[in-house]
Write an enzyme that holds these catalytic residues in place. Structure first.
Site, PDB file in Angstrom:
ATOM      1  N   TYR A 113      -3.496   0.991 -13.335  1.00 51.64           N
ATOM      2  CA  TYR A 113      -4.286  -0.050 -13.989  1.00 51.64           C
ATOM      3  C   TYR A 113      -3.448  -0.793 -15.033  1.00 51.64           C
ATOM      4  CZ  TYR A 113      -8.173  -2.320 -16.402  1.00 51.64           C
ATOM      5  OH  TYR A 113      -9.023  -3.239 -16.969  1.00 51.64           O
ATOM      6  N   LYS A 139       8.323   9.668  -3.634  1.00 57.27           N
ATOM      7  CA  LYS A 139       7.906   9.134  -2.343  1.00 57.27           C
ATOM      8  C   LYS A 139       8.109   7.630  -2.450  1.00 57.27           C
ATOM      9  CE  LYS A 139       3.906   8.591   0.762  1.00 57.27           C
ATOM     10  NZ  LYS A 139       4.162   7.196   1.135  1.00 57.27           N
ATOM     11  N   THR A 185      -2.427   7.309  -0.205  1.00 54.85           N
ATOM     12  CA  THR A 185      -3.061   6.036   0.142  1.00 54.85           C
ATOM     13  C   THR A 185      -3.793   6.142   1.475  1.00 54.85           C
ATOM     14  OG1 THR A 185      -1.316   4.856  -1.038  1.00 54.85           O
ATOM     15  CG2 THR A 185      -2.646   3.576   0.503  1.00 54.85           C
ATOM     16  N   TYR A 207       5.253   8.527  -7.100  1.00 59.67           N
ATOM     17  CA  TYR A 207       4.845   7.737  -5.938  1.00 59.67           C
ATOM     18  C   TYR A 207       5.191   6.281  -6.227  1.00 59.67           C
ATOM     19  CZ  TYR A 207       1.756   6.295  -2.039  1.00 59.67           C
ATOM     20  OH  TYR A 207       1.239   5.763  -0.875  1.00 59.67           O
TER      21      TYR A 207
END
Length: 301
Positions: free
Chosen positions: A114, A174, A49, A144
Site C-alpha cells: 500500500y 522470488k 498471487t 517477493y
C-alpha cells in the site's frame, strides 16, 4: 551452476481450492498436494498471487495453512512455503510466526504494497523488524519482488543490506519482475549467496545460468514436469533446450488468458480431473467457450 540451498528447486505458486461459495475447499487439499508432488514439484507456495493471497483474511489463511500442514505426511519431502506479506507489519509478523510454528520451510513476503513510495531505509526497517520478531535464526524468508503488480519492490542495494544484516534468515527473493537484466545483475552481484527463484517460466534456463536456485511460478501448477526437466538438466550440465522450448510455448499460451487463477483452475479440472474450484471476487470464472479455446491450444502442443 547454481546453489544447493535447502529451498532451491521447482515450486508451484499453488492455486487455492475454493468451493462454489468462494469458501475454502479443505477436503480437496490432499488431492492438490499429491498432484503437485507427483509431477516433479519440490514444493509449493500457498497464498502467493496465484493463490489469491490478498483476497483472504488472516483467519482464512491460518485455516488453509494448518490444513496443508496436517496433510504434509502424504507427500514426504515436499516443501511448504507460505505467502505472509500484507501492508500491515503486525499482521505480517503474526502470519509469519504462524507459518514457522506450523513447520513451513519458508515464507515469501511482499513489501508493504500500500505504501508505494516507501524508500529503502523504511523497507529495511520494516523487514528488519519482521525478521527479528518472526523468523527463527535457522529459517528462511524470501522477499517477493513483483513491482508491476505490487507497485513496490526491492532495489539491489536493499537486497544487499538485508543479506548482510540477516545472512541466513533473509535467504533471497522470488523474482517476478520479468526483467532479464535484473536476473543477470543478481547473478553478478550475489552469485550463489542470494537464493533467487524466478517467477518467469521462460527465464528458468537463463536465470539458472545466472546462479538462480530455481523457480516459483503459476504455470508450474500445470507444467511442472517440463520445469523439473529444465532444473534437473541444468544442474547436471545437460542440454535442456527442448524442455525449455516446451515451457516457453505453454507459458505463452497461458499468458494470453489472464489472470492465471481462473485459467489454471479450469485447466486443472479439465485436463487432470481435479475438483472444479472457483475463484474469489473480484476475479471471475472463465466461460466454457474460453476454457475450450485454452484447452485446445494447450493440448495441441
Amino acid at each position: 551452476m547454481t546453489t544447493s540451498h535447502p529451498i532451491a528447486g521447482v515450486y508451484a505458486a499453488a492455486v487455492t481450492p475454493l468451493g462454489d461459495d468462494s469458501n475454502l475447499d479443505l477436503k480437496s487439499v490432499p488431492a492438490l498436494l499429491r498432484f503437485l508432488a507427483s509431477r516433479g514439484c519440490h514444493g509449493a507456495l500457498f497464498f502467493g498471487t496465484t493463490g489469491e493471497g490478498p483476497s483472504f483474511s488472516p483467519s482464512e489463511r491460518e485455516t488453509l495453512l494448518r490444513t496443508v500442514r496436517a496433510y504434509r505426511n502424504l507427500v514426504p519431502g515436499f516443501r511448504l512455503l507460505a505467502g505472509t506479506g500484507t501492508p500491515s507489519l503486525s499482521e505480517t509478523i503474526d502470519l509469519t510466526k504462524l507459518a514457522f510454528e506450523l513447520g513451513y520451510d519458508g515464507v515469501v513476503v511482499l513489501p508493504p504494497y500500500y505504501f508505494r513510495k516507501a524508500g529503502d531505509n523504511g523497507l529495511f526497517n520494516w523487514f528488519s523488524e519482521l525478521i527479528n520478531k518472526a523468523v527463527p535464526r535457522d529459517r528462511f524468508l524470501l522477499g517477493y519482488h513483483f513491482p508491476n503488480v505490487a507497485g513496490i519492490g526491492f532495489s539491489v542495494d536493499l537486497l544487499s543490506r538485508l543479506k548482510d544484516a540477516f545472512p541466513v534468515q533473509f535467504a533471497g527473493i522470488k523474482d517476478s519482475s520479468h526483467d532479464a537484466d535484473l536476473a543477470r545483475t543478481l547473478g553478478e552481484r550475489f552469485g550463489n549467496d542470494l537464493v533467487v527463484l524466478t517467477g518467469t517460466d521462460t527465464y528458468l534456463q537463463m536465470a539458472m545460468e545466472n546462479k538462480a536456485a530455481g523457480c516459483i511460478t503459476a504455470p508450474a501448477n500445470l507444467i511442472s514436469p517440463d520445469l523439473r526437466e529444465v532444473w534437473d538438466g541444468m544442474r547436471a550440465g545437460k542440454d535442456i533446450s527442448a524442455a525449455q522450448n516446451r515451457v516457453n510455448s505453454q507459458r505463452h499460451i497461458l499468458e494470453k488468458y489472464p489472470p492465471f487463477p481462473p485459467t489454471l483452475k479450469a485447466l486443472l479440472h479439465r485436463l487432470h480431473g481435479l475438483p472444479k474450484w472457483s475463484v474469489k471476487p473480484p476475479l471471475e470464472e472463465l466461460s466454457n467457450d474460453l476454457i475450450d479455446t485454452v484447452q485446445r491450444e494447450i493440448t495441441a502442443l
